[in-house]
Design a protein around this motif. Structure first.
Motif, PDB file in Angstrom:
ATOM      1  N   ARG A  59      14.415  24.849   7.313  1.00  0.00           N
ATOM      2  CA  ARG A  59      14.649  24.502   8.714  1.00  0.00           C
ATOM      3  C   ARG A  59      15.963  23.746   8.817  1.00  0.00           C
ATOM      4  N   GLY A  60      16.592  23.795   9.974  1.00  0.00           N
ATOM      5  CA  GLY A  60      17.858  23.125  10.203  1.00  0.00           C
ATOM      6  C   GLY A  60      18.791  24.018  11.003  1.00  0.00           C
ATOM      7  N   LYS A  61      20.084  23.816  10.819  1.00  0.00           N
ATOM      8  CA  LYS A  61      21.083  24.681  11.435  1.00  0.00           C
ATOM      9  C   LYS A  61      21.277  25.897  10.529  1.00  0.00           C
ATOM     10  N   VAL A  62      20.970  27.090  11.041  1.00  0.00           N
ATOM     11  CA  VAL A  62      20.975  28.308  10.237  1.00  0.00           C
ATOM     12  C   VAL A  62      22.176  29.158  10.605  1.00  0.00           C
ATOM     13  N   ILE A  63      22.904  29.596   9.586  1.00  0.00           N
ATOM     14  CA  ILE A  63      24.054  30.490   9.758  1.00  0.00           C
ATOM     15  C   ILE A  63      23.866  31.673   8.834  1.00  0.00           C
ATOM     16  N   PHE A  64      23.999  32.877   9.391  1.00  0.00           N
ATOM     17  CA  PHE A  64      23.869  34.103   8.605  1.00  0.00           C
ATOM     18  C   PHE A  64      25.231  34.789   8.520  1.00  0.00           C
ATOM     19  N   GLU A  65      25.769  34.873   7.303  1.00  0.00           N
ATOM     20  CA  GLU A  65      27.046  35.535   7.098  1.00  0.00           C
ATOM     21  C   GLU A  65      27.135  36.000   5.645  1.00  0.00           C
ATOM     22  N   ASN A  66      27.864  37.098   5.452  1.00  0.00           N
ATOM     23  CA  ASN A  66      28.050  37.686   4.120  1.00  0.00           C
ATOM     24  C   ASN A  66      26.718  37.958   3.426  1.00  0.00           C
TER      25      ASN A  66
END
Length: 321
Positions: A217-224
């Protein structure tokens, strides 16, 4: 050895019991050969004593004991039942194989048709054409749904029903993003956890059992093709299947103090609605490869002057010369 006698007509030696001489062709007058004596077959002697008693008991058992016949009948019935079961199983398998190609082809058409409809208002997450799943997973208005190709019906997949720790705030943005794993075994889901969209949850759902696991949980970033989670000064990275690549474990992340959800405690009234005019609001900004929160400025309210009100013009006093 055969006996030889002299022929009375020609004087040559011939068989003693020959009725005619083979040389002169005249009758010899010899007596005929005697008939062979046939010896009768010897009969076994009747059993006596213990031997006679054993034979009688064996005959009695074979004649009056029915257990052997019952066992034979039971074995025969079991053999017939097994044979019938085997035939039924083989016929069922052949029937499924004969209908398999047509059924799967029809399932594919149904799922593809539903996917075309979903793309008008939602996002297609995964398609399963095989017999054990036969479904379409898609997102629509912050919620995740499963369409069954057999029943032709859609149902919502609520994460909280499969795991109470998988919190999703549907009053806010709800489910933000869902991606299928490369082996199609899991769906990794990013969802908002509170009304202020200040915290997101990273969850994993099994595509067959629908079991839900809390990843982080938290700030989620999806990249690469990776998920990056930031919370409380820590950073963790996960792959497309939700497996941790670096950072804290799930137990360590869950042990951290959880922030309180953002809730509105002030009761709204007519006067407060008129007096409280927000100057800016917090909205969730979703991009194709990341989830973040940005501020959106609100344009200032335009001030209008009523046409019935005449503006007052100041008068200048005139001095006397």
């Amino acid at each position: 050895m055969a006996k030889i006698s002299e022929c009375p007509s020609c004087g040559k030696m011939i068989y003693s019991h020959a009725a005619m001489c083979p040389y002169c062709k005249k009758k010899t007058g010899f007596p005929p050969a005697p008939a062979p004596v046939v010896q009768p077959n010897p009969q076994p002697a009747p059993a006596r004593g213990k031997e006679a008693k054993t034979v009688k008991s064996f005959v009695r058992e074979r004649k009056y004991k029915p257990a052997t016949y019952v066992k034979a009948a039971i074995i025969a019935l079991l053999a017939i039942a097994v044979l019938i079961l085997y035939i039924n199983v083989q016929m069922m398998n052949r029937r499924q194989l004969s209908l398999g190609s047509t059924f799967d082809h029809t399932t594919r058409e149904v799922i593809d048709s539903m996917a075309n409809e979903v793309l008008q208002t939602g996002i297609v997450v995964a398609k399963f054409y095989e017999r054990d799943r036969h479904s379409l997973i898609y997102l629509e208005e912050g919620r995740i749904y499963e369409f069954d190709a057999y029943t032709r019906d859609s149902k919502e997949l609520k994460l909280e029903d499969h795991n109470s720790a998988a919190v999703v705030d549907y009053t806010g943005s709800g489910i933000l993003q869902a991606n299928i794993s490369p082996d199609e075994s899991f769906i990794v889901i990013m969802a908002s956890r509170n009304t202020g969209n200040t915290e997101c949850g990273l969850y994993r759902m099994d595509t067959k059992s629908k079991a839900v696991t809390v990843i982080d949980r938290g700030k989620v970033i999806f990249e690469n093709n990776e998920y990056r989670v930031e919370s409380g000064g820590r950073v963790a990275r996960y792959d497309m299947e939700g497996t941790k690549l670096a950072g804290l474990t799930i137990e360590e992340a869950e042990a951290l103090p959880k922030p309180k959800p953002v809730t509105e405690t002030k009761e709204e009234t007519k006067e407060s609605k008129e007096e409280d005019k927000p100057t800016e609001s917090m909205v969730e900004h979703l991009q194709p490869d990341q989830v973040d929160i940005v501020k959106k400025a609100v344009a200032p309210t335009e001030i209008k002057i009523s046409p019935n009100v005449v503006p007052e013009v100041p008068t200048v006093p005139v001095q006397n010369k």
